[in-house]
Structures are given as structure tokens and as C-alpha cells.
Design an enzyme around this catalytic site. Structure first.
Site, PDB file in Angstrom:
ATOM      1  CD  GLU A 177      -2.971  -0.993   2.329  1.00  0.00           C
ATOM      2  OE1 GLU A 177      -2.792  -0.165   3.239  1.00  0.00           O
ATOM      3  OE2 GLU A 177      -3.970  -1.716   2.282  1.00  0.00           O
ATOM      4  CD  GLU A 365      -3.384  -5.865   4.130  1.00  0.00           C
ATOM      5  OE1 GLU A 365      -4.145  -4.998   4.601  1.00  0.00           O
ATOM      6  OE2 GLU A 365      -2.148  -5.765   4.153  1.00  0.00           O
TER       7      GLU A 365
HETATM    8  C1  FCB Z   1      -4.023  -2.110   5.760  1.00  0.00           C
HETATM    9  C2  FCB Z   1      -2.602  -2.439   6.148  1.00  0.00           C
HETATM   10  C3  FCB Z   1      -2.500  -3.510   7.227  1.00  0.00           C
HETATM   11  C4  FCB Z   1      -3.562  -3.364   8.279  1.00  0.00           C
HETATM   12  C5  FCB Z   1      -4.922  -3.220   7.655  1.00  0.00           C
HETATM   13  C6  FCB Z   1      -6.048  -3.098   8.666  1.00  0.00           C
HETATM   14  O1  FCB Z   1      -4.084  -0.826   5.247  1.00  0.00           O
HETATM   15  O2  FCB Z   1      -1.899  -2.887   5.034  1.00  0.00           O
HETATM   16  O3  FCB Z   1      -1.197  -3.479   7.751  1.00  0.00           O
HETATM   17  O4  FCB Z   1      -3.253  -2.338   9.121  1.00  0.00           O
HETATM   18  O5  FCB Z   1      -4.948  -2.106   6.817  1.00  0.00           O
END
Ligand code: FCB
Length: 468
Positions: A177, A365
Site C-alpha cells: 500500500e 487483504e
Molecule cells: C491495511 C494495512 C495492514 C492493516 C490493515 C487493517 O491498510 O496494510 O497493515 O493495518 O490495513
């Protein structure tokens, strides 16, 4: 308080996706490892950032976190018992190169050797992120992501990792990210290293864009049969109303939050036509940089949690657009104040899949933080299970609509250190008592393991706890 309603999962099975669909869990070094100064590890910007009062909720820090450094075997065994076959984790740059460049800390390499070898022994495939936000403090002191030298520092770090782990690790992600670590870390100052303003943000963006491609190229060169990706935060952006000003504001937010880092990697350059302030990046662009930013990733990792509603605002400098908070919109939210909005993940898969040049998408994620209660040895987190099921239905919809979506990783395996929010928001499938480090599989974790192997009945969490 939780209720005892058993979430229904009758209608969703892993087998409904495809037999080669990749299922896993995601983590990050600083959020789980602890052992912040053990066996030669150097200081990262997060080790430093947590020291300043006011930076982190209740003055918390990741010095111990989940103690994964010492408990990795217990956690990987738990993963195995839960039928989880893919484990995404990141390497801590300062464990491997304590000062960011120069001398290698062999203990750091050996730690990840142990983790990787134990995963493989347990039939779990490692998915390694090179950079999940923990820049060496020694490099930050030389300007960090704003210093063009970071191109060399990062290339060297990537080379060390690729050479050392590339025989066993085939699945790689270069950056986690970049929009979040440049935006929160170098523009808003709410994440490490706590710098603010365009003069920090714009060079950090450009250098991260270049490193994204540099890392990819190093991995391609060194690691045989590498499967290389990088990850992007992304959210569906909805204009607050149909007024042309709000629609325009939403377009700008979309360019900044969703398009800024992928487009240069595809050879499209920065989305300056949508956000004119980005033209100021030109100051940092050297001849040949546009070509150097391009890399043919095998997959794009998308990380989606919510959607954003955006409206025009005179008072927001540069962008003239602002996010309307979910709490002001009377919608269901998680503990992060993020709206629960499953169609967003469908929209993001189709958006990224629509780019010519994107070969394949993996959700690297997705997950949620809710209030979790450990009662009588159980955590009944119905909302999280429902969240995962509803988002997964959208992933499945994207797949059946023909989008090239190849995998899904839950954020996250165990509760952990959630950056500036500390330990308050619990995102895990597995609960951690941070006083005792005891792990307890939540009902969402039991659901996920059953989902992954629907034919096998699961023992309850007590049985798992007894086993480990
Ligand atoms: C994302 C991050 C991860 C975690 C989630 C909730 O933005 O990559 O490390 O904090 O959010």
C-alpha cells in the site's frame, strides 16, 4: 455483547471458487513480530514513531506485539490446523540490514529461514512482502522516501532478500500500500515517520513508484519461477450527491486513492489530468524515470476494506474534496469507523481487472475489526464472520462474471498491533490475550477453517487450544 446466532455459511464454500484458488491469511512484520531489538535488529521508523507521546493510541507500541519472533511455530501450526495453506508476511528490513544498507545481520536472515522452512514443512506456502512500512530509521535520517538515494537502498535490500530466500520463496510482493505509507506517513504525519506536506509527499510518491518497479525487476532477475506482485489499498469512491462538483471531487479522490501507483507501473504515468497538484511531481522526475516505473507484475494485490463517500470542499487545500465520515452517514461501521460495504470489493476487482496490462488480481487483504469478547474461553465474533462471508460473495460474483481473480487473503491471522490505533481494533481470526500471549481461535476462525475444508468437521476452539 455478542449473541449466539450461528452465522449461516451453507451457501458459500471454498470449492465454489475453483480448485486452484489461493486462500490465505496476511500479516506484517512490525504488527506481529515484537523482539524489536533482539539479535542485532536495527531501529525502524515504527520503533521510533511509537516513542513520541500522542502518536499511538494509549501510548502503545509493537515492541512485543504478538511475540511472533518466538512463537512462530505455534502460530504456523495453528494455521495448519485451520487448513490455511498460504501465509503472507513481510520481512523487516532492519532485521536483515540494521542500518538499511551495509552490513547484513545473519540472525535476521536465519529467523526468516526458520519461518519459511517451517511453513514449507507444514505444507504452507510463504507469500513474502518486501516492504510493509518499516523503513530503517538510519535511512529516514538521510531523508527516507524523500531522498532519491532510496532507489539504491531499496534495490540493495531487494537483492539481499531475493538472493537469500529466492530458492524457497516464489511468491513475492514488492510494496504494501504505497498510497498509505506515503499519504499517512509523509503527508498527514499520522503514521511513521510523521512527516507532513506536499514537499515530503510528492518525492516520496515518486520514489516509491520507482522502487515498486525496481523491486519487481530485481526479483525477476534473481528468483527463478518467481510469481511477482505488489499491493494497493483501494476503495470504491461514491460521490456524496449527483452534483457536478461532488462528482468531480469523487474523481479526484479516486485518482489519488486508487490510481496513483498502479498507472505509472502500467506505463500510463501519474493521473495528473484528474489531480492537477500531482503535476508538481515533475520536479522530482529525471529523464528515463517514466520508463523505469514500468513493470509487468504477474499479479496485482488489492486490499479492500470499505468504500468512501466524497464531497466537494473549499476548505481542503489542493484537492478541494473531502471524505464524508461513515459515522456521519448512519451506516454499519467497523471499529475503525470504516463502512461495511461488500460491493466495494467487487467494484475494485472489476476496476483493476479492466486495466490492460493487469494480468491477474489477488485480494491480498480484506477483513474487519469489531469488539471481541473472550468469554468462557470463546470468542463469538458473528459480525466478522458475516463480514467475511458477504465480502467473499462479492469476490465470487466477480469471479463468475469472468474477472481474473485468483486468490483471497484474510487480514489477519491473529489480533495484532494496528499502527496508530494500537491494540484496540482486533482484526484477527485468532484472539490474543496480550498479557499472556494465549491464542484462542474465534468463531470466525473456525468458520474460515471449515470454509476451507468443508468436508471436515472442526473441533471447537478448546480442542485447538489444548492441542497447542
Ligand atoms: C491495511 C494495512 C495492514 C492493516 C490493515 C487493517 O491498510 O496494510 O497493515 O493495518 O490495513
Amino acid at each position: 455483547m455478542p449473541n449466539d446466532n450461528k452465522p449461516s455459511h451453507k451457501d458459500l464454500k471454498a470449492l465454489d471458487f475453483s480448485s486452484d484458488f489461493i486462500w490465505g491469511v496476511s500479516t506484517a512484520a512490525y504488527q506481529i513480530e515484537g523482539a524489536y531489538s533482539e539479535e542485532g535488529k536495527g531501529t525502524s521508523i515504527w520503533d521510533q514513531f511509537v516513542l513520541k507521546k500522542g502518536n499511538i493510541y494509549a501510548g502503545q507500541h509493537g515492541r512485543v506485539a504478538c511475540d511472533f519472533y518466538h512463537r512462530y511455530k505455534e502460530d504456523i501450526l495453528l494455521m495448519k490446523a485451520m487448513n490455511i495453506k498460504n501465509f503472507r508476511f513481510s520481512l523487516s528490513w532492519t532485521r536483515i540490514l540494521p542500518n538499511g544498507t551495509g552490513e547484513i545481520n545473519s540472525h535476521g536472515l536465519e529467523f526468516y529461514d526458520r519461518v519459511i522452512d517451517f511453513c514449507l514443512e507444514c505444507g504452507i506456502t510463504p507469500w513474502v512482502t518486501l516492504y510493509h512500512w518499516d523503513l530503517p530509521q538510519a535511512l529516514e535520517e538521510k531523508g527516507g522516501w524523500t531522498n532519491r538515494e532510496v532507489l539504491n537502498w531499496f534495490e540493495n535490500y531487494a537483492l539481499v532478500c531475493a538472493k537469500h530466500f529466492g530458492d524457497r520463496v516464489k511468491n513475492w510482493m514488492v510494496l504494501n500500500e504505497p498510497m498509505v505509507f506515503t499519504g499517512a506517513g509523509y503527508f498527514l504525519g499520522v503514521h511513521a515517520p510523521g512527516r507532513k506536506g506536499l514537499k515530503n509527499f510528492l518525492p516520496a510518491v515518486h520514489h516509491a513508484t520507482l522502487c515498486q518497479a525496481i523491486g519487481g525487476k530485481v526479483l525477476r532477475k534473481i528468483v527463478s519461477e518467481a510469481h511477482i506482485g505488489t499491493t494497493f489499498s483501494c476503495s470504491q469512491i461514491t460521490p456524496f450527491s449527483k452534483s457536478s462538483r461532488n462528482i468531480r471531487a469523487a474523481e479526484k479522490a479516486d485518482a489519488l486513492l486508487n490510481r496513483l501507483f498502479i498507472e505509472p507501473s502500467l506505463g500510463l504515468g501519474y493521473p495528473t489530468e484528474s489531480v492537477s497538484i500531482l503535476k508538481r511531481i515533475e520536479k522530482y522526475i529525471q529523464p528515463g524515470d517514466i520508463e523505469k516505473s514500468v513493470f509487468d507484475f504477474d499479479f496485482i494485490g488489492i486490499q479492500n476494506y470499505t468504500r468512501e463517500v466524497v464531497k466537494h470542499s473549499f476548505t481542503v487545500p489542493y484537492l478541494r474534496a473531502k471524505i464524508v465520515k461513515a459515522t456521519e452517514r448512519n451506516v454499519q461501521t467497523t471499529l475503525m469507523d470504516w463502512e461495511v460495504y461488500p460491493p466495494s470489493i467487487y467494484e475494485m476487482i472489476s476496476k483493476f481487472d479492466a486495466y490492460e496490462g493487469v494480468q491477474k488480481i489477488i485480494v491480498t487483504e480484506n477483513g474487519s475489526a469489531f469488539e471481541d469478547y473472550l468469554e468462557n474461553g470463546k470468542v463469538v465474533d458473528v459480525e466478522r464472520t458475516q463480514f467475511l462471508q458477504n465480502y467473499l460473495k462479492q469476490v465470487q460474483r466477480a469471479k463468475s462474471d469472468g474477472h481474473n481473480i485468483a486468490g483471497y487473503f484474510v487480514w489477519t491471522f491473529t489480533d495484532n498491533f494496528e499502527w496508530a490505533e494500537g491494540y484496540h481494533p482486533r482484526f484477527g481470526l485468532v484472539h490474543i490475550n496480550f498479557e499472556t500471549q494465549k491464542r484462542t481461535i474465534k468463531s470466525s476462525g473456525k468458520w474460515y477453517s471449515q470454509f476451507l475444508r468443508p468436508t471436515v468437521a472442526l473441533t471447537d476452539s478448546e480442542n485447538f487450544s489444548r492441542e497447542f
